[in-house]
Scaffold this active site. Structure first.
Site, PDB file in Angstrom:
ATOM      1  N   ASP A 110      -3.591   2.192 -10.725  1.00 51.10           N
ATOM      2  CA  ASP A 110      -2.201   1.808 -11.017  1.00 51.10           C
ATOM      3  C   ASP A 110      -1.973   0.300 -10.987  1.00 51.10           C
ATOM      4  OD1 ASP A 110      -1.671   4.472 -11.089  1.00 51.10           O
ATOM      5  OD2 ASP A 110      -0.656   4.576  -9.165  1.00 51.10           O
ATOM      6  N   LYS A 162       3.449  -1.492   8.585  1.00 50.94           N
ATOM      7  CA  LYS A 162       4.901  -1.773   8.595  1.00 50.94           C
ATOM      8  C   LYS A 162       5.333  -2.547   9.848  1.00 50.94           C
ATOM      9  CE  LYS A 162       5.943   2.099   5.606  1.00 50.94           C
ATOM     10  NZ  LYS A 162       6.570   3.396   5.389  1.00 50.94           N
ATOM     11  N   ASP A 218       1.874  -2.664  -8.601  1.00 48.69           N
ATOM     12  CA  ASP A 218       1.467  -1.261  -8.695  1.00 48.69           C
ATOM     13  C   ASP A 218       2.495  -0.599  -9.613  1.00 48.69           C
ATOM     14  OD1 ASP A 218       1.529   1.530  -8.309  1.00 48.69           O
ATOM     15  OD2 ASP A 218       0.627   1.369  -6.328  1.00 48.69           O
TER      16      ASP A 218
END
Length: 360
Positions: A110, A162, A218
């Protein structure tokens, strides 16, 4: 040299386009997503591309037979019968990857960018360890898993998922180069490179990062496909401006296939791609959109931030916006408003779609 491209999944994020063809064959900038990667790999000296596939492999094989001859390389398929994640495909293709004991590339299918394969290879050979990951800078690192590494040497220290406080703004860009030794770390089962391989390579001092300087995206879902198109067209403006459209009604960066027909009094752009055999009638306004092959946009339609699927038709005076995506052969009748709709192939829409929804 070899490269393994992780084609794998069902392309669910890019539906309804992937209901008609496998995601790697969906055109991005008037060229199949996969071909952007393969052509860049060939330029870097790759002679054998292995595709890790599980879904609609026969369509991929048929298309890639033509490309194999055109590019003068070998393209082979590594078929997954069950999902293998991002590391399992390396185990499945181990025999092919070990054939010459050279380093090999691994890519997520991607990713669109200014592929730095030659520079990556040079950097990888310089540090001499098992693996190199390309990293790219993001504005909001708290949304991603970030890579923490030595800015001087590129040696990766750890990965933080994260982060709540700032530790790094560099993320894994989905492009790698490995020495064959890395294959001792993977098995032919469902495994994740990101969670089950890379942290241990970093702990052993065997993983380095390579900074990507140009654009990156992406493009696996429609919103990012549209954003990625703008970045790609800007890249073409800097590197190959003569390929972009010019003339009356063209605004900013626009790519038009030579076989497409544009009407009078149109405003096309910025950030528009018009595919082969597309017909844009008089007075149309198109911006931040891709119109795929054989589609028709009828007179005075207004289309912004959308993807119009192959052989679809957008009616006269239609207003379509907010990441609406038409599958193949969709008909939008005249004078309708379409807001954020995902419309499956072969549908005829006779009433407005005021709120974002999937139309089956």
């Amino acid at each position: 040299m070899k490269a393994l491209i992780l084609v794998g999944g069902f392309g669910t994020r890019l539906r309804p386009l992937t209901l008609s063809r496998p995601k790697p064959l969906v055109e991005f900038g008037n060229k199949a997503i996969l071909l952007h990667q393969i052509e860049a790999l060939v330029e870097a000296g790759v002679k054998h591309v292995i595709l890790a596939v599980s879904y609609r492999a026969e369509l991929l094989e048929e298309e890639l037979r033509h490309q194999e001859a055109r590019l003068g390389i070998k393209i082979s398929m590594s078929h997954e019968t069950t999902p293998l994640g991002t590391a399992g495909p390396l185990g499945l293709a181990k025999q092919a990857l070990l054939a010459d004991m050279e380093p090999f590339f691994v890519l997520n299918s991607d990713v669109i960018c200014d592929y730095p394969f030659k520079k990556m290879l040079n950097f990888h050979k310089t540090h001499g360890k098992e693996g190199t990951i390309v990293v790219t800078k993001v504005e909001e690192p708290s949304k991603y898993g970030v890579v923490v590494y030595d800015e001087q040497t590129g040696k990766i220290d750890k990965f933080v998922e994260k982060p709540k406080v700032f530790v790094s703004n560099k993320i894994n860009a989905g492009m790698y180069i490995f020495n064959p030794d890395v294959l001792k770390r993977v098995e032919e089962k469902f495994m994740s490179l990101e969670k089950e391989v890379f942290p241990f390579m970093a702990k052993d001092g065997q993983l380095f990062s390579f900074d990507l300087s140009g654009f990156w995206m992406d493009i696996g879902q429609p919103k990012d496909f549209i954003t990625g198109t703008a970045l790609y067209l800007n890249y073409l403006r800097q590197t190959n401006p003569s390929i972009l459209a010019q003339g009356e009604g063209i605004v900013g960066n626009v790519l038009v296939h030579p076989s497409a027909k544009l009407g009078h009094g149109c405003r096309i752009g910025p950030n528009v791609v018009v595919g082969p055999d597309v017909v844009i009638e008089d007075g149309v306004c198109l911006s931040k959109s891709t119109v795929l092959g054989g589609a028709k946009v009828r007179s005075h339609a207004w289309v912004q931030s959308c993807i119009v699927g192959w052989k679809s038709s957008v009616g006269q005076w239609v207003r379509m916006e907010n990441v609406s995506v038409l599958g193949e052969d969709v008909i939008i009748e005249d004078e309708l408003y379409v807001n954020g709709a995902r419309i499956l192939p072969h549908k005829a829409i006779a009433s407005s779609v005021a709120d974002p929804q999937i139309i089956m």
